[in-house]
Design an enzyme around this catalytic site. Structure first.
Site, PDB file in Angstrom:
ATOM      1  N   TYR A 167       0.777  -1.232   0.000  1.00  0.00           N
ATOM      2  CA  TYR A 167       0.000   0.000   0.000  1.00  0.00           C
ATOM      3  C   TYR A 167       0.819   1.299   0.000  1.00  0.00           C
ATOM      4  CZ  TYR A 167      -4.236  -2.683   0.681  1.00  0.00           C
ATOM      5  OH  TYR A 167      -5.274  -3.537   0.498  1.00  0.00           O
ATOM      6  N   ILE A 168       1.966   1.261   0.647  1.00  0.00           N
ATOM      7  CA  ILE A 168       2.740   2.500   0.724  1.00  0.00           C
ATOM      8  C   ILE A 168       3.634   2.592  -0.510  1.00  0.00           C
ATOM      9  CG2 ILE A 168       4.498   3.748   2.032  1.00  0.00           C
ATOM     10  CD1 ILE A 168       3.410   2.186   4.540  1.00  0.00           C
TER      11      ILE A 168
END
Length: 899
Positions: free
Chosen positions: A857-858
């Site tokens: 996600y990051i």
DNA sequence: GTCATCGACTCAGAAATCTTGAT
DNA sequence: GATCAAGATTTCTGAGTCGATGA
């Protein structure tokens, strides 16, 4: 399975219903009520219906005819769908706007917003009510009923919610800035950029070292992670394909040439030794190898309480086991007589379990050389499957091993958990390979199901599993160029959302008061997806675990607050992987009212958003931005949160992180990472040893405090005047009364004596071993007894100290001075602080998994930027695999990069 | 044209394995 | 430097998402 409850609510929301709900909702803040939550009496929003009953785009009545509402009373599943699965609204908007540059489209969107009375200030309202959660990472467990809810996560989520207000404000400003900047660019350029947005490649720095540290230093010198990066590999890296430097606009064709060596099948079943049997009703039984293998699946996992303790797992296993028994002639006793196995409870797998445990233990206790040899053999067997040739380049293959047979371990209450996963045969496996390439040979005597040459997909082999009929694929590793490109596009899409987020938020805030039920439900769902990072929530089948996401939430999953805590909603449901989402959040009064309305005339097992499903929601989202789906919000919010957290660290001029030590930098990074993990509800089960490990740390702290306590007594001996020093004596008394209880000291003394005895004993034994090895006589037992008197002396001394510490704690070193004692106390303080920090970190991570957000996600460029900005070697936060996976980010990002 | 189903991919936590650091 | 436990990393495969497909 609960009913869908679709279409139970009214299609339109009448004023009477609004008023009824108004009377029901608890009194809130008047200002808040006035803040953009008015009912749009003057703008009559309806679901326009086409003459043939087909659903039409929602438009203000002033622009379109208001017609039959009947369609809205029809459940979604029964309604006729729209053109090519895309609702008319999306089609209409894209018809009219698809060819217009996004920057121009924005202008019309803004105009639409102007006609509403809505203010977007709702988005400034923190999600959760301010809580007296001063400690972000509480050490003491909350006494609330939700025992299996991550306490740290819950508290941290509250603090994160407070920050979200600022984070959203920043997002709003950024979106406006981006559009303003793009507006300034020549029109032709703008169009080109938007069209090729997905294909923009990260820029590589001219001399970037793909796998080096962020600050340009050589890779870390320690650990295996760096150890196995041989010079040869580095050389290969230099020739590596840097896809991010090339343009490839074709999304459909994934490769031109592809060759590989197929898949690796698991070894054949090895029957158990004759003496290892399954027992039934206390007697050993003999099974056909096929049935024995299945019994072995269960028997080898007796220690997996989460599975064998699950009645569904056991029932499904037993069902399949009985089928295999029937097919293979059943079980037989010692005399060869048939045994009818009909009661699961009478089955005893202990002997099988013990056999496999012993096997595992034997493997564990092999010598280093044996282990090395076994590994070499395994590596040699796997070598040819490790890589493939894709467009002439060598790329790593991911899961080239065919999944071995076993018992299906469905998560949570999966109705099929425990069923037998059958052995996959080559005849079930389809191979995908380049035309004209050498087809890998199937195992001798076997054939492949099919050999195909499809270059629009990325998989090398596929088969269907027998439990759910799901397709399994062998694909390239996460470090491959194909996966890298796909990852890059994912993050670019999330960055693209940055440009539209403000108007999307404004729109859904506006739609929260729509008179059309479907719009209001969609807006409320979008609010949750955006604010709480909920997953989309596809519909699920009867034969799957009952888990939900946003669109599939049921009434029973939410509880609206009472008057004491107005506008709070408690969510309690099982999400992906049956992970519980349990949290109370503050919502705006309008969202609260909407939920009240959606609950009308429904039962707990009915759908909350009965007029919404994921295709409808995603079709709406696509009208804002090509490729926008609910999933993108999770990536966007995760990356955006991370980036904002880092900006906060940067803004702290008082404590510049750049000057902090490596440990502090890592902690700061993890702290930000943790916020993202909490947002995404990434949990992990508490390790079995967690409590004991915490106790050990706590004991260590007390041990050090006890040392301080003794030193202080010694100081009194050195300088008796200290007794008149109020602060000194208060410290000493506090240590004794509040930290170290009499009981604890007594126990600690026993531990010290016991520890001393063990130490003496061990030393004695070791000396004897050495003497024996040298062919000398071992020491006599009397020698040991002599030595043990030292422990007895210690015991006596401690007993005296316990009786009267003031009198009996003597100065241990004749050279001791007050200054030296103070230094020692200070050192112990430091050490205590370090352990306490470790405890806080450990407790915070007790139920939160940081890995998933870092991996998926990051945006990795945020991490690279962080490392470069704060001069932290990249290997401190990215493992070897992550560095390989995110090579494109490491190679193309500088310290000023911004998400 | 509709909608359930399927295919292809990403995301997810648990388990297995490897590394590190304290003793 | 041997041992062991804790922690970090990797592997495994189940569980999602979402677009395409075909009855």
């Amino acid at each position: 399975m609960p009913s869908t409850g679709r279409g139970k609510g009214p299609a339109m929301i009448s004023k009477a219903l609004e008023q009824k709900v108004d009377r029901e909702v608890p009194d809130g803040d008047e200002d808040q009520a006035a803040d953009g939550i008015a009912v749009l009496d003057d703008v009559d929003m309806v679901d326009a219906v086409a003459p043939r009953g087909q659903r039409r785009a929602r438009k203000p009545a002033v622009k379109e005819d208001t017609t039959d509402e009947s369609d809205d009373d029809v459940p979604l599943t029964k309604r006729r769908k729209t053109v090519n699965g895309t609702p008319k609204k999306a089609v209409k908007e894209s018809d009219s706007e698809d060819d217009i540059p996004l920057t121009k489209r924005r202008t019309s969107a803004v105009k639409k917003e102007v006609v509403t009375q809505h203010s977007d200030s709702d988005s400034d309202v923190p999600l959760t009510k301010k809580r007296a959660a001063t400690n972000k990472r509480p050490l003491v467990k909350d006494e609330s009923d939700d025992s299996d809810v991550p306490i740290a996560a819950s508290a941290a989520r509250k603090s994160l919610a407070k920050e979200k207000k600022d984070i959203e404000k920043a997002a709003d400003v950024t979106a406006k800035k981006i559009r303003a900047a793009e507006k300034k660019k020549p029109a032709a350029k703008r169009v080109k950029k938007e069209e090729s947005e997905d294909e923009v490649k990260p820029k590589a720095k001219p001399k970037a070292k793909a796998n080096g540290t962020a600050n340009g230093t050589k890779k870390g010198a320690k650990g295996k992670a760096v150890k196995d990066e041989s010079p040869q590999e580095e050389e290969e890296e230099d020739e590596e394909y840097k896809w991010w430097l090339e343009q490839n606009n074709d999304n459909s064709v994934k490769w031109t040439t592809l060759s590989h060596n197929g898949v690796l099948f698991p070894p054949e079943y090895e029957p158990l030794p004759k003496h290892v049997k399954l027992y039934y009703d206390g007697k050993p039984v003999t099974l056909h190898p096929k049935a024995e293998e299945v019994a072995g699946f269960f028997g080898s996992m007796l220690n997996s309480e989460v599975n064998v303790g699950n009645p569904i797992f056991c029932a499904n296993f037993f069902d399949d086991f009985q089928t295999v028994l029937k097919e293979t002639g059943g079980a037989k006793d010692a005399d060869g007589k048939k045994v009818n196995i009909k009661d699961f409870k009478k089955l005893d797998f202990t002997k099988i379990f013990e056999y496999y445990e012993a096997d595992r233990e034997a493997k564990r206790s092999r010598s280093a050389a044996e282990k090395k040899a076994a590994k070499a053999e395994k590596d040699a067997a796997e070598e040819k499957y490790l890589t493939c040739k894709l467009d002439g380049r060598t790329e790593k293959v991911g899961n080239f091993r065919v999944e071995p047979p076993g018992l299906f371990r469905g998560r949570g209450q999966h109705p099929k958990t425990g069923r037998v996963k059958q052995r996959v045969m080559p005849e079930q496996v389809t191979i995908n390979i380049g035309k004209g390439e050498k087809v890998p040979s199937p195992p001798p005597g076997h054939n492949w199901a099919k050999v195909i040459h499809d270059n629009t997909v990325t998989w090398l082999a596929t088969w269907k599993e027998n439990i759910n009929g799901n397709t399994k694929y062998v694909m390239l590793a996460a470090t491959s160029s194909l996966k890298g490109m796909s990852d890059f596009k994912k993050f670019e899409k999330a960055r693209e959302l940055k440009k539209h987020i403000d108007r999307i938020r404004k729109d859904y805030q506006k739609d929260l008061v729509s008179k059309v039920m479907v719009d209001r439900q969609r807006a409320t769902a979008m609010y949750f997806i955006d604010k709480l990072a909920l997953r989309a929530g596809n519909e699920k089948g009867e034969d799957e675990a009952d888990t939900v996401g946003c669109c599939s939430l049921r009434l029973e999953h939410i509880t609206l607050s009472t008057t004491e805590e107005p506008f709070h909603v408690t969510f309690d449901f099982l999400g992906k992987d049956s992970i519980r989402y349990h949290d109370t959040v503050e919502v705006t009064e309008q969202v609260y009212k909407n939920l009240k309305i959606f609950e009308k005339r429904k039962s707990p097992e009915d759908q909350l958003f009965d007029r919404l499903n994921t295709p409808t929601l995603n079709a709406h989202l696509r009208s804002y931005m090509p490729g926008l789906t609910a999933k993108v919000f999770r990536t966007y919010n995760a990356s955006w949160t991370m980036a904002q957290e880092i900006k906060l660290l940067e803004a702290d001029k008082k404590n510049p992180l750049k000057k902090a030590n490596v440990h502090e930098k890592i902690l700061a990074y993890n702290e930000a990472n943790r916020k993202v993990a909490i947002l995404c509800n990434h949990q992990r089960t508490v390790g079995k040893a967690h409590d004991t490990q915490m106790e050990k740390l706590e004991y260590k702290v007390k041990e050090k405090k006890y040392k301080q306590y003794r030193i202080k007594h010694m100081m009194l001996k050195i300088n008796p005047k200290l007794e008149k020093d109020k602060s000194f004596m208060a410290d000493l008394n506090n240590l004794y009364k509040n930290v170290l209880t009499e009981k604890w000291i007594e126990q600690h003394h026993k531990d010290l004596v016991e520890g001393e005895k063990v130490k003496i004993q061990k030393k004695f034994e070791k000396e004897n071993e050495k003497l024996e090895a040298d062919g000398e006589k071992p020491l006599k037992d009397s020698e040991l007894e002599d030595r043990l008197t030292a422990a007895d002396d210690l015991e006596k001394q401690l007993a005296k100290e316990f009786k009267d510490p003031k009198k009996n704690i003597a100065v241990e070193n004749a050279n001791s001075t007050i200054e030296k004692c103070e230094n020692n106390i200070a050192k112990l303080d430091e050490s205590i602080q370090a352990i306490e920090t470790q405890m806080i970190d450990k407790e915070a991570n007790k139920t939160i998994a940081l890995g998933t957000s870092k991996l998926n996600y990051i945006d990795p460029r945020i991490t690279v930027m962080f490392c470069k900005k704060f001069e932290l070697p990249i290997e401190k936060v990215f493992s070897k695999t992550l560095r390989d996976k995110f090579k494109w980010a490491i190679d193309s990002t500088d310290e000023n990069w911004d998400f």
